[in-house]
Motif scaffolding. Structure first.
Motif, short mmCIF file in Angstrom:
data_model
loop_
_atom_site.label_atom_id
_atom_site.label_comp_id
_atom_site.label_asym_id
_atom_site.label_seq_id
_atom_site.Cartn_x
_atom_site.Cartn_y
_atom_site.Cartn_z
N LYS A 3 -5.97 -7.81 11.33
CA LYS A 3 -4.84 -6.60 11.16
C LYS A 3 -3.90 -6.84 12.31
O LYS A 3 -4.47 -7.12 13.43
CB LYS A 3 -5.65 -5.22 11.40
N LEU A 4 -2.77 -6.97 12.06
CA LEU A 4 -1.60 -7.39 12.95
C LEU A 4 -1.33 -6.09 13.92
O LEU A 4 -1.15 -5.04 13.39
CB LEU A 4 -0.54 -7.83 12.36
N GLN A 5 -1.23 -6.21 15.13
CA GLN A 5 -0.70 -5.19 15.97
C GLN A 5 0.55 -5.23 16.17
O GLN A 5 1.11 -4.72 17.34
CB GLN A 5 -1.71 -5.33 17.23
N LEU A 6 1.43 -5.58 15.16
CA LEU A 6 2.82 -5.65 15.33
C LEU A 6 3.34 -4.18 14.66
O LEU A 6 3.33 -3.83 13.41
CB LEU A 6 3.52 -6.72 14.66
N GLU A 48 6.25 -8.32 7.31
CA GLU A 48 4.87 -7.88 7.21
C GLU A 48 4.65 -7.14 5.93
O GLU A 48 5.19 -6.21 5.66
CB GLU A 48 4.39 -7.30 8.37
N LEU A 49 3.50 -7.77 5.12
CA LEU A 49 3.26 -6.83 3.99
C LEU A 49 1.73 -6.34 4.33
O LEU A 49 0.83 -6.58 5.12
CB LEU A 49 2.99 -8.07 2.78
N PHE A 50 1.63 -5.32 3.45
CA PHE A 50 0.19 -4.34 3.69
C PHE A 50 -0.18 -3.91 2.38
O PHE A 50 0.77 -3.46 1.41
CB PHE A 50 0.38 -3.17 4.63
N ASN A 55 -7.32 -1.79 -4.61
CA ASN A 55 -7.75 -2.93 -5.32
C ASN A 55 -7.18 -4.30 -4.61
O ASN A 55 -6.05 -4.17 -3.85
CB ASN A 55 -7.33 -2.89 -6.76
N SER A 56 -7.90 -5.41 -4.72
CA SER A 56 -7.24 -6.65 -4.09
C SER A 56 -6.00 -7.05 -5.20
O SER A 56 -6.20 -6.69 -6.51
CB SER A 56 -8.36 -7.81 -4.23
N VAL A 57 -5.15 -7.78 -4.56
CA VAL A 57 -3.97 -8.06 -5.12
C VAL A 57 -3.75 -9.65 -4.75
O VAL A 57 -3.62 -10.00 -3.82
CB VAL A 57 -2.71 -7.31 -4.89
N LEU A 84 -5.02 -10.49 -1.38
CA LEU A 84 -4.93 -9.62 -0.28
C LEU A 84 -5.79 -8.24 -0.60
O LEU A 84 -5.43 -7.78 -1.75
CB LEU A 84 -3.43 -9.27 -0.37
N ALA A 85 -6.74 -8.19 0.20
CA ALA A 85 -7.65 -7.08 0.00
C ALA A 85 -7.08 -5.74 0.51
O ALA A 85 -6.16 -5.94 1.11
CB ALA A 85 -8.97 -7.53 0.92
N PRO A 86 -7.68 -4.73 -0.07
CA PRO A 86 -7.13 -3.47 0.37
C PRO A 86 -7.29 -3.51 1.85
O PRO A 86 -8.23 -3.43 2.51
CB PRO A 86 -8.38 -2.36 -0.20
N GLY A 87 -6.24 -2.86 2.49
CA GLY A 87 -6.23 -2.52 3.73
C GLY A 87 -5.65 -3.71 4.80
O GLY A 87 -5.67 -3.81 5.98
N GLN A 88 -5.48 -4.83 3.99
CA GLN A 88 -5.35 -6.30 4.63
C GLN A 88 -3.71 -6.43 4.75
O GLN A 88 -2.94 -6.02 4.14
CB GLN A 88 -5.88 -7.45 3.92
N TYR A 89 -3.22 -6.76 6.00
CA TYR A 89 -1.88 -7.21 6.16
C TYR A 89 -1.64 -8.77 5.91
O TYR A 89 -2.52 -9.64 5.87
CB TYR A 89 -1.67 -6.97 7.67
#
Length: 152
Positions: A3-6, A48-50, A55-57, A84-89
């Motif tokens: 998880k990016l801290q940006l 940055e995408l989130f 669901n995974s995409v 990209l999993a749920p909650g993933q950046y």
């Protein structure tokens, strides 16, 4: 993944942003167009995408595209084939400037787009075909999300 801290849209106080497709699972969560500018925090521009969904995409065949606020020419960066999993950046590093003091974390994709630090538009598409021209942001089923920033 990490998880990016940006947590920075842009380091400009007059930024206006809009998000087009709020029902999408994957959204553009941050845009930084001042990378490498004199006085900039980060050495590179980035997008940055989130995945805000449950669901995974798959991002296979997707792209992010950029044009200046009044520009008609678009530039694109193809995304890597990742789910990209749920909650993933997902970090897309763009052009590097001569300034900035902080390097970005290891990106998920790398492009060469030099984004404006004051105004522009970024589109997330589920295709990797370059937008041919136009000052307006594209619409339609291939558009996942759009962010516009600046006063123009």
């Amino acid at each position: 993944m990490r998880k990016l801290q940006l947590r920075l849209l842009l380091s400009l106080s007059f930024v206006t942003a809009f998000i087009l497709n709020s029902s999408s699972q994957v959204v553009i969560s941050q845009v930084y167009g001042g990378g490498g500018n004199s006085g900039a925090t980060y050495t590179h521009d980035f997008i940055e995408l989130f995945n805000k969904g449950t669901n995974s995409v798959s991002l296979n065949g997707w792209s992010v595209q950029y044009a200046s606020a009044t520009g008609t020419s678009w530039s694109k960066t193809d995304l890597t084939s990742i789910t990209l999993a749920p909650g993933q950046y997902y970090l897309v590093r763009q052009a590097q400037g001569a300034g900035g003091t902080t390097a970005l974390p290891t990106p998920d994709a790398t492009g060469t787009i030099a984004m404006s630090g004051t105004a522009g538009k970024v589109v997330l598409l589920n295709i990797n075909t370059l937008i041919t021209a136009g000052t307006s942001c594209p619409t339609g089923s291939t558009v996942i999300d759009v962010v516009g920033f600046g006063t123009t």
